[in-house]
Design an enzyme around this catalytic site. Structure first.
Site, PDB file in Angstrom:
ATOM      1  CG  HIS A   5      45.816  43.217  22.551  1.00  0.00           C
ATOM      2  ND1 HIS A   5      46.123  42.618  23.754  1.00  0.00           N
ATOM      3  CD2 HIS A   5      44.892  44.165  22.828  1.00  0.00           C
ATOM      4  CE1 HIS A   5      45.423  43.176  24.717  1.00  0.00           C
ATOM      5  NE2 HIS A   5      44.668  44.122  24.190  1.00  0.00           N
ATOM      6  CE  LYS A  44      47.867  46.604  23.713  1.00  0.00           C
ATOM      7  NZ  LYS A  44      47.370  47.985  23.802  1.00  0.00           N
TER       8      LYS A  44
END
Length: 272
Positions: A162, A166
């Site tokens: 990600h 995040k």
């Protein structure tokens, strides 16, 4: 007890996290859905701004509000879509349920105790709650395929990648995937030879015999692959989210389906 809203009328939607990347996409998606109406947008840091301008649409005549409770009381939405931070989501969901509003939660990081509380509060108010770690249809199919493959392979590992902003690791999608795999088989086998870690944690976390590795880098969005190893073969199941638009059909589906639910449903795949 709150009654389900008739399917023939427009569903009124409030949105928290309106200024975030997912929030802006949700504004665009709602504006294009004739059966849904965005009636409240909440962001304390952007109060007074036009929600459409934040999303890059131009003015839509809806001013962002600072206070969630007051916004819910004055606009009386049917559904609240939440894409805030993990540390804020429970307060948002509690406020929504107290106001008789059904939450659709895309924020991750909720614990089993959090989910149990949401289920209890929703049932007490005759409401539905949908918590979806991932709204991408392809990601849901990835989870389904991984659970099926788990029946036939003794060894598996998962890598999720990600963007570097995040907050939680592993991702909610990774956790949901491993849970589905562990439901398909009690436990995966460890490596043939127990190894030692020269760098602590290099083998990642472990759940039910599945090692989970989290990557956080700029340039990524949301990606996951599940690797199954067998004699002379490797099966890889991978999903790549290339833009946040991929989540919007699932978000709109969740908004519509939560109107029919009672209590908590965890995972969009359970209402598809």
């Amino acid at each position: 007890m709150t009654e389900p809203v008739a399917a023939s009328r427009t569903i009124r939607v409030a949105l928290t996290g309106v200024a975030g990347k997912m929030g802006r996409e949700v504004v665009k998606a709602l504006q294009g859905a004739p059966d849904l109406a965005l009636v409240a947008a909440i962001s304390p840091r952007h109060a007074g701004a036009d929600a459409g301008e934040l999303a890059g649409l131009g003015a839509i005549g809806l001013a962002v509000e600072a206070a969630l409770t007051e916004a819910l009381a004055t606009t009386q939405p049917d559904v609240l879509v939440d894409f805030t931070r993990p540390e804020a989501v429970m307060d948002v969901a509690r406020a929504a349920l107290a106001a008789g509003v059904r939450p659709v939660i895309g924020s991750t990081g909720l614990t089993p105790a959090d989910l149990a509380e949401l289920d209890r509060l929703a049932k007490a108010g005759g409401l539905g709650v949908l918590v979806a770690p991932n709204f991408a249809i392809g990601a849901l199919l990835m989870i389904r395929f991984a659970a099926e493959a788990a029946k036939y392979f003794d060894h598996a590992e998962l890598i999720e990648l990600h963007h570097d902003r995040k907050h939680d690791a592993p991702s909610g999608t990774a956790i949901k995937t491993v849970e589905a795999m562990n439901e398909a088989r009690a436990r995966f086998e460890p490596p043939a030879i127990p190894g030692s870690e020269t760098i602590p944690g290099v083998r990642g976390g472990e759940q039910g015999g599945v090692h989970v590795h989290s990557v956080r880098l700029p340039g990524l969005l949301a990606h996951q692959e599940v690797l199954f190893g067998g004699l002379g073969q490797l099966l890889t199941i991978r999903h790549d989210a290339l833009s946040r638009e991929c989540y919007m059909p699932g978000v709109l589906l969740g908004v519509r389906q939560v109107m029919t639910l009672s209590g908590l449903v965890y995972g969009l795949e359970n209402v598809m």
